[in-house]
Design a protein around this motif. Structure first.
Motif, PDB file in Angstrom:
ATOM      1  N   ALA A 232       0.832  -1.203   0.000  1.00 39.04           N
ATOM      2  CA  ALA A 232       0.000   0.000   0.000  1.00 39.04           C
ATOM      3  C   ALA A 232       0.867   1.252   0.000  1.00 39.04           C
ATOM      4  O   ALA A 232       0.568   2.235  -0.672  1.00 39.04           O
ATOM      5  N   ASP A 237       1.865   7.864   0.776  1.00 39.50           N
ATOM      6  CA  ASP A 237       1.368   7.824   2.148  1.00 39.50           C
ATOM      7  C   ASP A 237      -0.141   8.002   2.229  1.00 39.50           C
ATOM      8  O   ASP A 237      -0.822   7.343   3.000  1.00 39.50           O
ATOM      9  N   GLU A 238      -0.686   8.919   1.393  1.00 40.61           N
ATOM     10  CA  GLU A 238      -2.115   9.207   1.477  1.00 40.61           C
ATOM     11  C   GLU A 238      -2.940   8.000   1.073  1.00 40.61           C
ATOM     12  O   GLU A 238      -3.903   7.631   1.744  1.00 40.61           O
ATOM     13  N   ASN A 239      -2.553   7.388  -0.050  1.00 41.55           N
ATOM     14  CA  ASN A 239      -3.300   6.219  -0.496  1.00 41.55           C
ATOM     15  C   ASN A 239      -3.165   5.066   0.483  1.00 41.55           C
ATOM     16  O   ASN A 239      -4.117   4.325   0.721  1.00 41.55           O
ATOM     17  N   PHE A 241      -2.777   5.266   3.695  1.00 42.83           N
ATOM     18  CA  PHE A 241      -3.651   5.541   4.835  1.00 42.83           C
ATOM     19  C   PHE A 241      -5.081   5.119   4.518  1.00 42.83           C
ATOM     20  O   PHE A 241      -5.768   4.496   5.328  1.00 42.83           O
ATOM     21  N   ASN A 242      -5.520   5.447   3.298  1.00 42.82           N
ATOM     22  CA  ASN A 242      -6.898   5.096   2.942  1.00 42.82           C
ATOM     23  C   ASN A 242      -7.091   3.602   2.689  1.00 42.82           C
ATOM     24  O   ASN A 242      -8.217   3.124   2.587  1.00 42.82           O
ATOM     25  N   LYS A 243      -5.996   2.856   2.566  1.00 46.19           N
ATOM     26  CA  LYS A 243      -6.152   1.399   2.493  1.00 46.19           C
ATOM     27  C   LYS A 243      -6.055   0.767   3.869  1.00 46.19           C
ATOM     28  O   LYS A 243      -6.075  -0.451   4.008  1.00 46.19           O
ATOM     29  N   GLY A 244      -5.906   1.597   4.897  1.00 47.55           N
ATOM     30  CA  GLY A 244      -5.944   1.084   6.264  1.00 47.55           C
ATOM     31  C   GLY A 244      -4.603   1.020   6.976  1.00 47.55           C
ATOM     32  O   GLY A 244      -4.475   0.311   7.965  1.00 47.55           O
ATOM     33  N   VAL A 245      -3.599   1.763   6.513  1.00 46.40           N
ATOM     34  CA  VAL A 245      -2.282   1.734   7.148  1.00 46.40           C
ATOM     35  C   VAL A 245      -2.078   2.999   7.986  1.00 46.40           C
ATOM     36  O   VAL A 245      -2.211   4.103   7.472  1.00 46.40           O
ATOM     37  N   GLU A 246      -1.774   2.829   9.277  1.00 51.84           N
ATOM     38  CA  GLU A 246      -1.356   3.978  10.093  1.00 51.84           C
ATOM     39  C   GLU A 246       0.099   4.245   9.722  1.00 51.84           C
ATOM     40  O   GLU A 246       1.023   3.675  10.289  1.00 51.84           O
TER      41      GLU A 246
ATOM     42  N   LEU B  51      -7.059  12.498   6.257  1.00 52.83           N
ATOM     43  CA  LEU B  51      -5.641  12.809   6.066  1.00 52.83           C
ATOM     44  C   LEU B  51      -5.254  14.092   6.776  1.00 52.83           C
ATOM     45  O   LEU B  51      -4.121  14.295   7.145  1.00 52.83           O
ATOM     46  N   ALA B  71      -7.182   4.130  11.030  1.00 53.95           N
ATOM     47  CA  ALA B  71      -7.034   4.003   9.575  1.00 53.95           C
ATOM     48  C   ALA B  71      -7.822   2.821   9.015  1.00 53.95           C
ATOM     49  O   ALA B  71      -8.557   2.961   8.041  1.00 53.95           O
ATOM     50  N   ALA B  72      -7.675   1.656   9.624  1.00 54.78           N
ATOM     51  CA  ALA B  72      -8.304   0.458   9.060  1.00 54.78           C
ATOM     52  C   ALA B  72      -9.828   0.536   9.147  1.00 54.78           C
ATOM     53  O   ALA B  72     -10.538   0.109   8.242  1.00 54.78           O
ATOM     54  N   ALA B  75     -11.016   3.064   6.548  1.00 58.32           N
ATOM     55  CA  ALA B  75     -10.918   2.548   5.181  1.00 58.32           C
ATOM     56  C   ALA B  75     -12.127   1.692   4.816  1.00 58.32           C
ATOM     57  O   ALA B  75     -12.398   1.461   3.647  1.00 58.32           O
ATOM     58  N   LEU B  98      -5.269  -5.120  -2.581  1.00 61.37           N
ATOM     59  CA  LEU B  98      -5.088  -4.079  -1.565  1.00 61.37           C
ATOM     60  C   LEU B  98      -6.427  -3.540  -1.068  1.00 61.37           C
ATOM     61  O   LEU B  98      -6.567  -3.172   0.084  1.00 61.37           O
ATOM     62  N   ALA B 102      -8.158  -3.820   4.274  1.00 59.82           N
ATOM     63  CA  ALA B 102      -8.741  -3.184   5.449  1.00 59.82           C
ATOM     64  C   ALA B 102      -9.744  -4.120   6.113  1.00 59.82           C
ATOM     65  O   ALA B 102     -10.023  -4.023   7.299  1.00 59.82           O
ATOM     66  N   GLN B 152     -13.138  -1.916  -1.229  1.00 62.85           N
ATOM     67  CA  GLN B 152     -13.156  -1.616   0.199  1.00 62.85           C
ATOM     68  C   GLN B 152     -14.584  -1.645   0.742  1.00 62.85           C
ATOM     69  O   GLN B 152     -14.786  -1.512   1.931  1.00 62.85           O
TER      70      GLN B 152
END
Lengths: 347, 262
Positions: A232, A237-239, A241-246, B51, B71-72, B75, B98, B102, B152
């Motif tokens: 991811a 970084d932005e994408n 985060f939106n896939k669930g990564v801190e 963000l 985040a998770a 998502a 990917l 999530a 997602q």
């Protein structure tokens, strides 16, 4: 091709490389067991598997010299390969390696400090105690370096290129510290610090092997479990985060784990370059960039590479044994250029 | 299901990028964000996607406070397709996978694989699966990114200029698909568009942003030429032909005539 077939093809490809690397490692372990001051003695294989009675000296050499050294090669290679794959993934930079963040210079400084400052202060003159101190200080300095980077990133943001710049800065700072110490010490101590930096596997023993296993297993599990987060992160970084990564927490975690991997290897055996850079590239060339396969197989590939390099280092100028660190740099640089060119041609 | 934005404010150094923006969006609605460059459209989306922190404002989906989620968790509520994509060597299949992480994390379940198979069929991606996304054309890549976002299973879909790099045919297909999916899946879709024509034809509601302020929040059918003139500071007129509204920008004819005389 249907999706089902595609999954199967991917699994087969991954398993194929896994099998290839495992067989290579077994082959190299065997070669390392039967080679020594007398060169490669194929007949020793019989002693190895117990078909021929072996003398006490053979098993003594086997268990106290050849086996620890071979296992050290395997483990150090795995640690460096794993750490390299993680660093390249988390810094989004194909040139990153276990040493990108200044870890090797920090370790070198720690060792120099132990050799020069501690031996001068007469805390202890026992050689074993000094060896342990060198490892402890090298390890400690590497960890300090990583923590400094995490601390600096608190102010400038946890962004790949600032992390790399911070690593370059800290690296030259530690290097300057080493040179400072070397300038004011005796020739013998200066030479000792220099020799320490040549990565050399002959220092292996049960304690060092055990310590490396203790570091390798949790790091491998942590990094492998996070494989999709690396994937991811490749999209920014932005994408990610939106896939669930801190993102920030993940980056700190990866930096700390891969520093631990590198630091433990360097603390015991000195600096062995290029394995951590090459191993992930080689795997990526065959399997692509998915970290689900890249993380574990980079470790295996690193292990195979270093085992092979150490075998070559002992046999190339036989009976002279080269420190393996010199050889990996000799082979590593052209290998890297070759990979670059062949990758360029693919595109 | 409704999304409530209340008092979103964002300040970067001294500059106010968003000034107390509040609005509501409902299930099944495509909400277009329009406005000049630097008006805060992307900033607004980044707020929604978590963000950018919004210490003063709140973002509520019914009674869930989205700004407090990890985040998770987030998502699974919101999927975001950004304006710029960092190039990655990942293959199409990996990008689709990917989209399920999530939900499933380390190992994909049978359900995940089933959903991926559905998505491949729906977006006609079979031939692209083994290719790296950098090798795809702009339109194909955008399709893959949106397919991954939809995997997602979000409630809210955020698209930042999703069609800017596409040719007219791909633009229309993409917008139609977004509109249809929003209805079918009951999504709330926010879409940043530069082409007002598209915004008028393919959205249900329009948010007009200028210098961080929400000028107008209207049903798309209620658009008036004066709003666009205020928004973009150019002359604009609306024409209706066969039930469709068209925008015409630019100079009034008097000014041209004057221009010629000089």
């Amino acid at each position: 091709m249907s999706l089902h077939l595609l999954y199967r093809k991917r699994t087969l490809k991954r398993f194929g490389l896994f099998a290839f690397l495992s067989l290579t490692i077994i082959l190299l372990l065997w070669l390392n067991m039967i080679s020594g001051t007398g060169g490669v003695v194929v007949r020793d294989t019989l002693k190895l598997i117990g078909l021929e009675p072996s003398s006490g000296s053979f098993s003594m050499i086997l268990f106290s010299i050849r086996l620890p050294r071979a296992l050290a090669g395997l483990l150090v290679g795995m640690l460096l390969g794993l750490s390299g794959a993680a660093m390249q993934g988390v810094l989004r930079n194909p040139l990153a390696s276990p040493f990108t963040l200044g870890i090797s210079q920090a370790a070198g400084f720690g060792a120099a400090f132990a050799i020069i400052a501690l031996s001068a202060s007469d805390i202890s003159t026992h050689p074993l105690w000094l060896k342990l101190n060198i490892a402890l200080f090298a390890f400690g300095a590497s960890i300090v370096c990583a923590l400094l980077i995490v601390w600096i990133s608190h102010f400038v943001g946890m962004i790949p290129h600032t992390l790399i710049l911070a690593g370059v800065g800290l690296g030259s700072l530690f290097h300057a510290g080493t040179m400072f110490l070397q300038y004011f010490t005796s020739d013998i101590n200066a030479a000792a610090t220099l020799f320490w930096t040549f990565g050399d596997l002959s220092k292996a023993n049960a304690m060092t092997l055990g310590a490396m296993v203790l570091f390798l297993i949790p790091s491998l599990l942590y990094l492998w479990a996070a494989h999709w987060k690396f994937d991811a992160l490749a999209f920014g970084d932005e994408n990610a985060f939106n896939k669930g990564v801190e993102v920030k927490r993940f980056r700190i975690g990866v930096i700390l784990f891969s520093t631990l991997c590198t630091a433990i290897a360097v603390a015991f055996f000195g600096i062995i370059g290029f394995i951590g850079l090459i191993a992930p590239h080689a795997v990526r060339l065959v399997l692509g960039s998915a970290h689900g396969a890249l993380i574990p197989l980079s470790a295996l590939c690193g292990g195979a590479l270093l085992l092979g390099a150490d075998f070559a280092a002992r046999m190339l100028l036989h009976p002279v044994t080269l420190p393996v660190g010199i050889l990996t740099s000799f082979i590593g640089a052209p290998l890297l250029l070759y990979l670059l060119v062949s990758q360029g041609r693919r595109r | 299901m409704s999304l409530y934005l209340h008092d979103l404010t964002y300040r970067l150094k001294r500059k106010e990028l968003l000034k107390a923006v509040s609005c509501t969006a409902r299930e099944g609605e495509v909400v277009g964000l329009i406005g000049p460059n630097g008006a805060g459209k992307s900033t607004l989306l980044k707020h929604l996607v978590g963000l950018i922190p919004s210490p003063l404002g709140t973002v509520m989906l019914d009674d869930v406070d989205l700004s407090r989620l990890k985040a998770a968790e987030l998502a699974r509520y919101i999927a975001y397709v950004s304006q710029f994509n960092t190039p990655s060597q990942a293959t199409t299949l990996e990008v689709l996978e990917l989209g399920r992480r999530a939900h499933s994390g380390i190992k994909l379940s049978r359900t995940d694989k089933h959903l991926i198979a559905q998505s491949v069929e729906q977006f006609d991606l079979l031939a692209l699966l083994e290719m790296s996304v950098t090798e795809l054309s702009g339109g194909e890549r955008q399709k893959v990114m949106i397919a991954s976002a939809l995997l997602q299973e979000p409630k809210i879909l955020l698209l930042d200029e999703p069609i800017s790099h596409l040719d007219p045919k791909n633009q229309l297909e993409m917008l139609l698909a977004i509109h249809r999916l929003t209805r079918e899946k009951g999504l709330i879709t926010f879409i940043v568009l530069h082409d007002i024509q598209h915004a008028i034809h393919y959205t249900d509601r329009l948010l007009m942003l200028k210098q961080g302020t929400l000028l107008h929040d209207i049903e798309t059918s209620h658009i008036e030429a004066s709003m666009l003139e205020e928004l973009f500071e150019v002359a604009a007129s609306l024409h209706v032909s066969e039930g469709h509204t068209f925008v015409y920008y630019g100079h009034h004819h008097e000014s041209i005539a004057q221009g010629h005389r000089h």
